[in-house]
Design an enzyme around this catalytic site. Structure first.
Site, PDB file in Angstrom:
ATOM      1  N   THR A  38       0.830  -1.212   0.000  1.00 12.79           N
ATOM      2  CA  THR A  38       0.000   0.000   0.000  1.00 12.79           C
ATOM      3  C   THR A  38       0.858   1.253   0.000  1.00 12.79           C
ATOM      4  O   THR A  38       0.459   2.294  -0.517  1.00 12.79           O
ATOM      5  CB  THR A  38      -0.923  -0.021   1.228  1.00 12.79           C
ATOM      6  OG1 THR A  38      -1.766  -1.169   1.112  1.00 12.79           O
ATOM      7  CG2 THR A  38      -1.802   1.201   1.314  1.00 12.79           C
ATOM      8  N   THR A 118       1.729  -4.411   4.215  1.00 13.84           N
ATOM      9  CA  THR A 118       1.636  -4.700   5.654  1.00 13.84           C
ATOM     10  C   THR A 118       1.091  -6.101   5.932  1.00 13.84           C
ATOM     11  O   THR A 118       1.303  -6.631   7.017  1.00 13.84           O
ATOM     12  CB  THR A 118       0.741  -3.664   6.352  1.00 13.84           C
ATOM     13  OG1 THR A 118      -0.564  -3.690   5.763  1.00 13.84           O
ATOM     14  CG2 THR A 118       1.331  -2.273   6.256  1.00 13.84           C
ATOM     15  N   ASP A 119       0.389  -6.689   4.954  1.00 15.98           N
ATOM     16  CA  ASP A 119      -0.298  -7.956   5.233  1.00 15.98           C
ATOM     17  C   ASP A 119       0.645  -9.101   5.599  1.00 15.98           C
ATOM     18  O   ASP A 119       0.327  -9.920   6.460  1.00 15.98           O
ATOM     19  CB  ASP A 119      -1.174  -8.361   4.037  1.00 15.98           C
ATOM     20  CG  ASP A 119      -2.402  -7.466   3.911  1.00 15.98           C
ATOM     21  OD1 ASP A 119      -2.682  -6.704   4.854  1.00 15.98           O
ATOM     22  OD2 ASP A 119      -3.083  -7.539   2.873  1.00 15.98           O
TER      23      ASP A 119
HETATM   24  N1  ASP Z   1      -2.698  -5.319   0.649  1.00 13.02           N
HETATM   25  C1  ASP Z   1      -1.608  -4.535   1.119  1.00 13.02           C
HETATM   26  C2  ASP Z   1      -0.343  -5.372   1.117  1.00 13.02           C
HETATM   27  O1  ASP Z   1      -0.069  -6.070   2.033  1.00 13.02           O
HETATM   28  C3  ASP Z   1      -1.881  -3.989   2.453  1.00 13.02           C
HETATM   29  C4  ASP Z   1      -0.869  -2.978   2.903  1.00 13.02           C
HETATM   30  O2  ASP Z   1       0.221  -2.846   2.374  1.00 13.02           O
HETATM   31  O3  ASP Z   1      -1.195  -2.320   3.889  1.00 13.02           O
HETATM   32  O4  ASP Z   1       0.392  -5.318   0.183  1.00 13.02           O
END
Ligand code: ASP
Length: 355
Positions: A38, A118-119
């Site tokens: 993200t 973040t995932d």
């Molecule tokens: N879907 C995203 C990822 O993990 C979520 C994020 O980065 O916050 O790439």
């Protein structure tokens, strides 16, 4: 008069010495090795407040968007991949670890900062903490809001990550995650919220420190990080063995343990209740597959605390406790162990050294 002249000369000399040391002070070289997420995401206007596409902006865009980085370090960028981290793969993990090791071995940077979705950030961070052989800082960061959002959090997170990596205090502290003004250790950190900016925590140990007003401050050291001799050498590893996670629940009859074995799992992590407790039927199924050589690790679906040896039937079946590792990190460690050995006792020793 002569004395005054001499005094002036001494002041001038001292002044030049100070200016000289300041300008000669080595500017830390930080490599930003971007993977997507993200933090590199762009909003999709028609998709509402939470709609966006991850992994769109390039590492050059990320660096150019935060000009303050130049005041902190000599920053260079490299794009390793540009994905939504839910799509992280073994191939990328192996390439990432190899690249970080290569950068440090060639002395091409003093620190590496990894923008990441973040995932799965916690899994990548833990994987790197077990495979990067250097005391130099490796810091992962990300964002909960895409880079094009008016209230994007990624710029400050990237800035904080570079601040931490360049601070000198991060040397020897292993792989870190810097998010929302907090510094976390790879082993303990986990994503605890789907949308809040405060999406990361280290529930059992607390964070290692904070970044306040741009100043990184560690309040403790990660004393239980693996010793360098315990790290995994991925030299000729081209694939990681299959390990599945089974999630414990009321009435689990263990059918999925057999399904995982049939799918080729060499190891299973059971996210049990509380202190890694497993319903009786599921435990019987796991004991059967363990008897056929599948390594079983007991972890917990509870978000904090450690899983200890407390269930005689599980101990008799040879299940290994995950300790402080949550199920997804126990899976990372078990997969790495299985690249070296299938001996349950040896794997149990490695877990004891890492948890
Ligand atoms: N879907 C995203 C990822 O993990 C979520 C994020 O980065 O916050 O790439």
């Amino acid at each position: 008069m002569k004395e005054l002249f001499l005094l002036g000369a001494v002041f001038l000399a001292v002044g030049f010495f100070h200016i000289g040391t300041a300008s000669a002070a080595k500017c830390p070289r930080v490599m930003v090795l971007a993977t997507g997420g993200t933090i590199a995401g762009r909003e999709i206007p028609a998709a509402g407040r939470t709609g966006y596409k991850a992994g769109v902006l390039s590492v050059q865009d990320l660096i150019a968007d935060v000009p303050e980085l130049r005041e902190i370090a000599d920053v260079t960028g490299e794009q390793l991949c540009n994905i939504d981290s839910k799509d992280m793969t073994d191939e990328i993990w192996l390439r990432l670890a190899a690249r970080v090791n290569e950068i440090f071995a060639a002395d091409a940077a003093d620190a590496v900062v990894i923008p990441h979705g973040t995932d799965t950030m916690e899994e990548t961070a833990y994987f790197l903490s077990l495979t990067v052989k250097s005391d130099k800082p490796v810091v992962l960061t990300g964002a909960m809001r895409p880079a094009t959002a008016a209230d994007a959090d990624g710029f400050e997170n990237l800035l904080d990550a570079v601040r931490v990596s360049a601070s000198g205090d991060a040397v020897g502290k292993g792989v870190l995650v810097v998010m929302n003004g907090e510094i976390h250790e790879a082993r303990d950190v986990t994503k605890i919220h789907t949308q809040n900016l405060a999406a990361f925590a280290s529930p059992t140990t607390g964070c290692l420190g904070t970044v306040k007003n741009g100043i990184p401050a560690f309040s403790r050291a990660p004393l239980r990080r693996p010793k360098s001799e315990a790290l995994f050498d991925l030299g000729d590893v081209s694939a990681l063995p299959r390990v599945d996670i089974l999630y414990g629940h009321e009435g689990d009859d263990g059918a999925l343990a057999f399904a995982a074995e049939k799918a080729g799992a060499k190891g299973l992590v059971y996210a049990g209740m509380g202190n890694g407790s497993i319903p009786a039927e599921a435990e019987k199924a796991l004991a059967q597959v363990a008897g056929r050589g599948v390594i079983v690790v007991r972890a917990s679906r509870s978000s904090g605390g450690e899983v200890t040896s407390s269930v005689p039937s599980s101990d008799e079946a040879g299940f290994i406790e995950s300790g402080a590792l949550n199920p997804q990190k126990a899976r990372v460690l078990l997969r790495l162990c299985l690249t070296k050995t299938t001996d349950a006792a040896e794997i149990a020793r490695t877990f004891a050294a890492c948890r």
